[in-house]
Design an enzyme around this catalytic site. Structure first.
Site, mmCIF file in Angstrom:
data_model
loop_
_atom_site.group_PDB
_atom_site.id
_atom_site.type_symbol
_atom_site.label_atom_id
_atom_site.label_comp_id
_atom_site.label_asym_id
_atom_site.label_seq_id
_atom_site.Cartn_x
_atom_site.Cartn_y
_atom_site.Cartn_z
ATOM 1 N N CYS A 127 -5.151 0.474 3.735
ATOM 2 C CA CYS A 127 -5.220 -0.941 4.085
ATOM 3 C C CYS A 127 -6.629 -1.491 3.924
ATOM 4 O O CYS A 127 -6.820 -2.658 3.550
ATOM 5 C CB CYS A 127 -4.724 -1.157 5.507
ATOM 6 S SG CYS A 127 -5.608 -0.195 6.764
ATOM 7 N N GLN A 153 0.811 -1.216 0.000
ATOM 8 C CA GLN A 153 0.000 0.000 0.000
ATOM 9 C C GLN A 153 0.844 1.266 0.000
ATOM 10 O O GLN A 153 0.323 2.354 -0.261
ATOM 11 C CB GLN A 153 -0.928 0.011 1.217
ATOM 12 C CG GLN A 153 -0.205 0.195 2.545
ATOM 13 C CD GLN A 153 -1.101 0.009 3.748
ATOM 14 O OE1 GLN A 153 -1.596 -1.079 4.006
ATOM 15 N NE2 GLN A 153 -1.310 1.094 4.500
ATOM 16 N N HIS A 187 -5.953 -1.276 11.795
ATOM 17 C CA HIS A 187 -5.358 -1.756 10.553
ATOM 18 C C HIS A 187 -6.214 -2.886 9.994
ATOM 19 O O HIS A 187 -6.611 -3.798 10.721
ATOM 20 C CB HIS A 187 -3.935 -2.256 10.824
ATOM 21 C CG HIS A 187 -3.192 -2.693 9.606
ATOM 22 N ND1 HIS A 187 -3.114 -1.928 8.459
ATOM 23 C CD2 HIS A 187 -2.470 -3.824 9.340
ATOM 24 C CE1 HIS A 187 -2.377 -2.563 7.552
ATOM 25 N NE2 HIS A 187 -1.990 -3.712 8.070
#
Length: 477
Positions: free
Chosen positions: A288, A282, A424
């Site tokens: 993410c 990324q 995340h």
């Protein structure tokens, strides 16, 4: 950090000459932080109204996540500062203690709740809260919460030791060697001597954190030097993580997934069955969420068609109006955006750049579509059974320990991995055991030079790091 030295060559010799005096304790003033620089933290008075509002927000989030019987309140603000970062970020150190109010009897404001007078019932903790406030949107997020029991006053000792003077020369040389090897391995160059010295200090602090994680590790993980070792925790979070994921109030309700027909087999890995594309990267973009969702849809499309496609994350970064591109997003929003768009293009047709652009989506190039999305149960055994039966699962977790992870099955203490502080998004591709230790196999989006060929392995079975809290999947009919 694509930066060059302007005065000194070669870089390694320059760095060692410039820094060795600092590391051995010479007072050149270079280690003093800039004061008043744009974006620098600013100290706050305890009576600052906006600070008190942030403290109240953190206090409420603390109590929401706590399993304790009694309401706990902030009894003292030890220190506080704020920093302008796409809003206002507050860093607040407080003492917090139990009150005589039971949670079941109190709703909303806790100001009338009296503290326990007995020390054993007060259970005082020292907590660090980081609150990110976006006033113009009316949104606040608790980015970090770290608490530990307060040391009794009679045993407190204040020791002031200069950071670098306390280090012997041998350790200083070892640190410089490690930092030099890190720079070579990850192709780091810095714009100035001052920047290099700053990154060395951050590197040293990160090595201490990694050592602490290692000494308290309950699994088989190895922590140490990674490609993120010259970034502060805040820089790492802002560049690679997704603070929006912890905003439970922003999540849209999803329909529950149908229960799996069979119990979970002992182990399963969708990589062995062709449903997982190669690890992607990324970059310095908080996207993410897009990689987690496309990985899930790649698996679902493979399950329905037998064809594995690499689908476009950039399409979501550019065209998903429900999320905030590199500023973060939610998988539940991304599924809805894909339905509204009509599907996803391939990585080849809509390639990744790592920053937001104008939407260039073409319905004529749609390679995969979805019909709806579902939320999985919170029980890890049920998640495993659903995964084995249906395909890789979009998930989210607290990624603090991931900054320093190198290999093995990670099992950090809860204080490093608060399950309510997920930040995340990742992809669960399988599960199993290593030497009797159960794990989740997690596909990450930080490139193949992270962890074990791009994968993170996390202890399975104790809802560690909140891995069970936001599992979902697209549905392809």
């Amino acid at each position: 950090m694509d930066i060059k030295f302007s005065r000194c060559h070669p870089i390694t010799l320059c760095l060692i000459l410039a820094v060795v005096g600092m590391v051995l304790g010479l007072e050149d003033g270079s280690k003093q932080p800039l004061i008043g620089a744009p974006g620098a933290p600013v100290g706050l008075s305890e009576s600052d109204p906006e600070l008190l509002k942030a403290v109240k927000f953190a206090e409420q989030r603390y109590n929401t996540a706590s399993n304790g019987m009694h309401i706990r309140r902030v009894s003292k603000i030890i220190s506080a500062n704020k920093q302008l970062v796409k809003g206002v970020r507050y860093s607040i150190m407080v003492e917090i203690g139990s009150t005589q109010c039971k949670k079941s009897a109190v709703l909303g404001v806790f100001d009338d709740c009296e503290f326990f007078l007995e020390t054993n019932k007060l259970k005082t903790e020292v907590c660090l809260f980081e609150v990110w406030d976006i006033p113009w949107e009316g949104k606040s997020t608790l980015l970090k919460q770290k608490c530990q029991p307060a040391v009794p006053k009679e045993t407190k000792k204040v020791v002031s030791v200069p950071l670098y003077k306390s280090k012997p020369a041998l350790e200083s040389v070892e640190l410089l060697t490690q930092f030099k090897d890190f720079m070579v391995k990850y192709n780091r160059t810095y714009s100035s001597q001052e920047e290099a010295e700053k990154r060395l200090r951050i590197f040293q602090e990160n090595m201490k954190t990694a050592q602490t994680l290692q000494s308290l590790e309950q699994g088989s993980a190895e922590y140490g030097i990674t490609k993120f070792s010259d970034l502060t925790e805040d820089e790492f979070r802002m560049m690679y993580l997704n603070p929006l994921i912890s905003q439970w109030s922003l999540q849209k309700p999803m329909k529950p997934a149908s229960p799996s027909r069979n119990p979970a087999p002992d182990s399963w890995d969708w990589r062995e069955h062709g449903a997982v594309s190669p690890v992607k990267n990324q970059g310095m973009c908080g996207s993410c969420w897009a990689f987690s969702v496309t990985g899930n849809i790649e698996g679902q499309w493979f399950r329905k068609t037998g064809k594995l496609l690499s689908l476009s994350e950039q399409e979501l970064v550019d065209c998903d109006r429900l999320d905030q591109a590199c500023g973060g997003g939610l998988p539940s929003n991304a599924y809805e955006a894909i339905e509204n768009l009509g599907g996803l293009e391939t990585e080849t047709d809509y390639s990744y750049t790592g920053h937001k652009q104008n939407c260039d989506f073409s319905s004529g190039k749609v390679a995969a579509y979805i019909n709806s999305s579902v939320e999985l149960p919170k029980d890890e055994n049920e998640i495993a059974a659903w995964l084995a039966e249906n395909g890789p699962v979009s998930a989210a977790l607290n990624a603090f320990a991931m900054q320093f992870y190198r290999k093995g099955v990670s099992h950090p203490l809860k204080i490093f991995c608060n399950p309510w502080m997920i930040d995340h998004a990742v992809l669960l591709v399988g599960y199993g055991e290593r030497n009797g230790v159960p794990f989740w196999a997690i596909k990450n989006s930080w490139g193949e030079d992270y962890g074990e060929q791009g994968y993170y392995y996390l202890y399975r079975g104790s809802r560690l790091c909140g891995i069970n809290k936001m599992c979902s999947s697209a549905v392809v009919n």
